[in-house]
Design a protein around this motif. Structure first.
Motif, short mmCIF file in Angstrom:
data_model
loop_
_atom_site.label_atom_id
_atom_site.label_comp_id
_atom_site.label_asym_id
_atom_site.label_seq_id
_atom_site.Cartn_x
_atom_site.Cartn_y
_atom_site.Cartn_z
N HIS A 184 0.83 -1.20 0.00
CA HIS A 184 0.00 0.00 0.00
C HIS A 184 0.87 1.25 0.00
O HIS A 184 1.89 1.31 0.69
CB HIS A 184 -0.92 -0.01 1.22
CG HIS A 184 -2.00 -1.04 1.13
ND1 HIS A 184 -1.97 -2.21 1.86
CD2 HIS A 184 -3.12 -1.09 0.37
CE1 HIS A 184 -3.04 -2.93 1.56
NE2 HIS A 184 -3.75 -2.28 0.66
N LEU A 185 0.47 2.23 -0.78
CA LEU A 185 1.30 3.40 -1.05
C LEU A 185 0.66 4.68 -0.51
O LEU A 185 -0.56 4.81 -0.50
CB LEU A 185 1.55 3.52 -2.55
CG LEU A 185 2.09 2.24 -3.21
CD1 LEU A 185 2.11 2.36 -4.72
CD2 LEU A 185 3.50 1.93 -2.68
N GLY A 186 1.51 5.61 -0.10
CA GLY A 186 1.05 6.83 0.56
C GLY A 186 0.63 7.94 -0.38
O GLY A 186 1.12 9.07 -0.29
N ALA A 187 -0.27 7.63 -1.29
CA ALA A 187 -0.83 8.64 -2.19
C ALA A 187 -2.32 8.32 -2.37
O ALA A 187 -2.74 7.18 -2.19
CB ALA A 187 -0.12 8.62 -3.55
N ALA A 188 -3.09 9.33 -2.73
CA ALA A 188 -4.53 9.12 -2.86
C ALA A 188 -4.89 8.42 -4.16
O ALA A 188 -5.86 7.66 -4.22
CB ALA A 188 -5.25 10.46 -2.75
N GLU A 278 0.91 -1.07 -10.77
CA GLU A 278 0.17 -0.37 -9.73
C GLU A 278 -1.33 -0.55 -9.99
O GLU A 278 -1.77 -0.61 -11.13
CB GLU A 278 0.50 1.13 -9.71
CG GLU A 278 1.93 1.44 -9.34
CD GLU A 278 2.90 1.36 -10.51
OE1 GLU A 278 2.49 1.73 -11.64
OE2 GLU A 278 4.04 0.90 -10.32
N PHE A 279 -2.09 -0.63 -8.91
CA PHE A 279 -3.54 -0.81 -9.01
C PHE A 279 -4.17 -0.28 -7.73
O PHE A 279 -3.46 0.00 -6.75
CB PHE A 279 -3.89 -2.29 -9.22
CG PHE A 279 -3.34 -3.19 -8.14
CD1 PHE A 279 -4.14 -3.59 -7.08
CD2 PHE A 279 -2.02 -3.64 -8.19
CE1 PHE A 279 -3.63 -4.40 -6.07
CE2 PHE A 279 -1.51 -4.46 -7.19
CZ PHE A 279 -2.32 -4.83 -6.13
N MET A 280 -5.50 -0.17 -7.70
CA MET A 280 -6.18 0.30 -6.50
C MET A 280 -6.54 -0.88 -5.60
O MET A 280 -7.19 -1.83 -6.02
CB MET A 280 -7.44 1.08 -6.87
CG MET A 280 -7.17 2.46 -7.43
SD MET A 280 -6.22 3.54 -6.30
CE MET A 280 -7.42 3.80 -4.98
N SER A 281 -6.11 -0.80 -4.36
CA SER A 281 -6.42 -1.84 -3.38
C SER A 281 -7.85 -1.68 -2.86
O SER A 281 -8.46 -0.61 -2.98
CB SER A 281 -5.43 -1.75 -2.21
OG SER A 281 -5.86 -2.52 -1.11
N VAL A 282 -8.34 -2.73 -2.24
CA VAL A 282 -9.65 -2.65 -1.59
C VAL A 282 -9.64 -1.67 -0.42
O VAL A 282 -10.69 -1.22 0.03
CB VAL A 282 -10.12 -4.02 -1.07
CG1 VAL A 282 -10.41 -4.96 -2.21
CG2 VAL A 282 -9.10 -4.63 -0.12
N ALA A 283 -8.45 -1.34 0.09
CA ALA A 283 -8.33 -0.41 1.22
C ALA A 283 -8.49 1.04 0.79
O ALA A 283 -8.44 1.94 1.63
CB ALA A 283 -6.99 -0.62 1.91
N GLY A 284 -8.63 1.27 -0.52
CA GLY A 284 -8.80 2.64 -1.01
C GLY A 284 -7.49 3.35 -1.27
O GLY A 284 -7.46 4.57 -1.45
N LEU A 285 -6.39 2.60 -1.29
CA LEU A 285 -5.06 3.16 -1.54
C LEU A 285 -4.46 2.51 -2.77
O LEU A 285 -4.71 1.34 -3.04
CB LEU A 285 -4.13 2.89 -0.35
CG LEU A 285 -4.48 3.56 0.98
CD1 LEU A 285 -3.68 2.93 2.11
CD2 LEU A 285 -4.19 5.06 0.90
N PRO A 286 -3.64 3.25 -3.53
CA PRO A 286 -2.88 2.60 -4.59
C PRO A 286 -1.95 1.55 -3.99
O PRO A 286 -1.51 1.67 -2.84
CB PRO A 286 -2.07 3.74 -5.22
CG PRO A 286 -2.75 4.99 -4.79
CD PRO A 286 -3.35 4.69 -3.44
N ALA A 287 -1.68 0.51 -4.77
CA ALA A 287 -0.77 -0.54 -4.31
C ALA A 287 0.11 -0.97 -5.47
O ALA A 287 -0.19 -0.71 -6.64
CB ALA A 287 -1.56 -1.73 -3.77
#
Length: 401
Positions: A184-188, A278-287
């Motif tokens: 999980h990455l620290g960007a929206a 890169e893709f969107m995780s279910v947690a709402g964060l890019p991963a």
């Protein structure tokens, strides 16, 4: 004391002195007692990822088989965390530090933090959200180091000002660059991952200026750079920028002591730039992860799955309700539509066709070779690489392949 020769200053955290090398937390079960304890034994900081560690404990897995009782599942996970911390401390033998990584995005993050403190962790590291309430949760454990993971100056300022009002400052701050890190990455948004505001030099300079504004320049908070650190030269550059340490995840995950299946290590070590997405995780964060068969299939069907998103608690296939926000369970059509716990657990077991394999973007220090933790730490500190056999230079083989 460490037996490693380091040209860099030791990292001072909550009254302890360790090598300036931090092993990042990687769930589900990828960084557990064996890896964290082995890193700490070398005099550095090892990290256990707190979420769903029962996969390393057959008796706990059996206890949860077909169970949907939330209290049973929650308590089992806390018991697994307690076991892992105690086992890691035994391996460490009083050396280094044992940290526990807790994702703010996990629903029961406060319970994991309290358990980590009660079980004897030396530090709590928290990312995947702004950990404003971490000082209150840990108030009864003032000797436990508190380390937020942040990616830009604005986030550092928000957390620091909140904490200082509560009479607490972070013992260190991990600055994670979303362009290079794994998981999980620290960007929206995915589009933001390469934004210049995340550049290490800019963030370090901004943090130093912030410390001056807040009157902290006499005892500045140690900054630990994470993301893309894959060589002695990168470590050297981090210190030249003003950092006090570096954090690595993927490089430790593929070490001999890494807690995951050999297939997991082979997938990460064998991945080239074209295999990492890169893709969107279910947690709402890019991963960021490796484009394995499951992820290829999921991304091909992502739009269809998102079009059928609906809020339904029954969609939580494990019954864990692990995330405070879950795209699949909560019907959030713009983010991921899969069970992250199921896919990460499959990766941990080495199920290449079913697993989600998080990975950083950069080449690994030892290429595809799977080597001991001690050699990785030595190389990062000194620049001296071990001698590899020809077989180690070749891609690692998958079990059963």
């Amino acid at each position: 004391m460490s037996s490693h020769q380091s040209p860099f200053p030791m990292l001072e955290l909550a009254g302890k002195s360790v090598l300036p090398i931090v092993q990042g937390g990687m769930g589900v079960g990828v960084s557990a007692h064996r890896l964290a304890g082995s890193v700490a034994r070398e005099g550095a900081m090892g990290t256990i990822a707190s979420v769903d560690l029962k996969h390393h404990h057959p008796d706990l897995l059996a206890r949860c088989h077909k169970v949907r009782d939330q209290d049973v599942l929650d308590q089992t996970n806390l018991e697994a965390l307690d076991r892992e911390i105690r086992m890691a401390r035994e391996i460490a033998g009083g050396k280094g530090m044992i940290a526990v990584n807790v994702m703010k995005a996990v629903l029961d993050n406060a319970d994991y933090v309290r358990q980590a403190c009660e079980s004897g962790a030396d530090a709590v590291v928290m990312g995947a959200g702004l950990p404003f309430d971490l000082p209150e949760i840990t108030a009864e454990h003032p000797k436990v180091a508190l380390i937020p993971i942040l990616s830009e100056v604005r986030g550092i300022a928000l957390v620091l000002k909140k904490w200082l009002k509560k009479g607490r400052k972070p013992d260190a701050i991990v600055i994670e660059h979303p362009r290079y890190a794994g998981g999980h990455l620290g960007a929206a948004r995915i589009e933001d991952l390469k934004d210049g505001r995340f550049d290490f030099r800019l963030v370090v300079e901004g943090a130093r200026e912030l410390f001056r504004e807040l009157g902290l320049e006499r005892e500045p908070i140690p900054l630990i750079l994470a993301g893309g650190i894959n060589s002695h030269q990168k470590v050297k550059e981090a210190f030249e920028m003003g950092a006090s340490g570096v954090q690595l995840g993927t490089a430790f995950a593929v070490s001999q002591e890494g807690d995951a299946h050999p297939n997991f290590k082979a997938v990460l070590a064998g991945a080239g730039p074209e295999d990492i997405v890169e893709f969107m995780s279910v947690a709402g964060l890019p991963a960021r992860g490796v484009l394995t068969p499951w992820l290829k299939t999921y991304l091909r069907r992502e739009s269809l799955l998102q079009s059928k998103a609906k809020c339904d608690s029954a969609r939580c296939t494990t019954g864990l309700n692990c995330l405070s926000v879950c795209g699949l369970r909560d019907g959030l059509a713009k983010i991921g539509q899969f069970c992250i716990d199921t896919q990460l657990a499959a990766a941990l077991r080495g199920e290449v066709s079913k697993g989600l394999f998080f990975r950083g973007s950069e080449p690994l220090p030892f290429g595809s070779a799977i080597r001991p933790v001690r050699e990785l730490i030595d190389y990062l500190l000194t620049g001296i690489k071990p001698v590899f056999t020809q077989q180690e230079h070749d891609e690692p083989a998958l079990a059963g392949a």
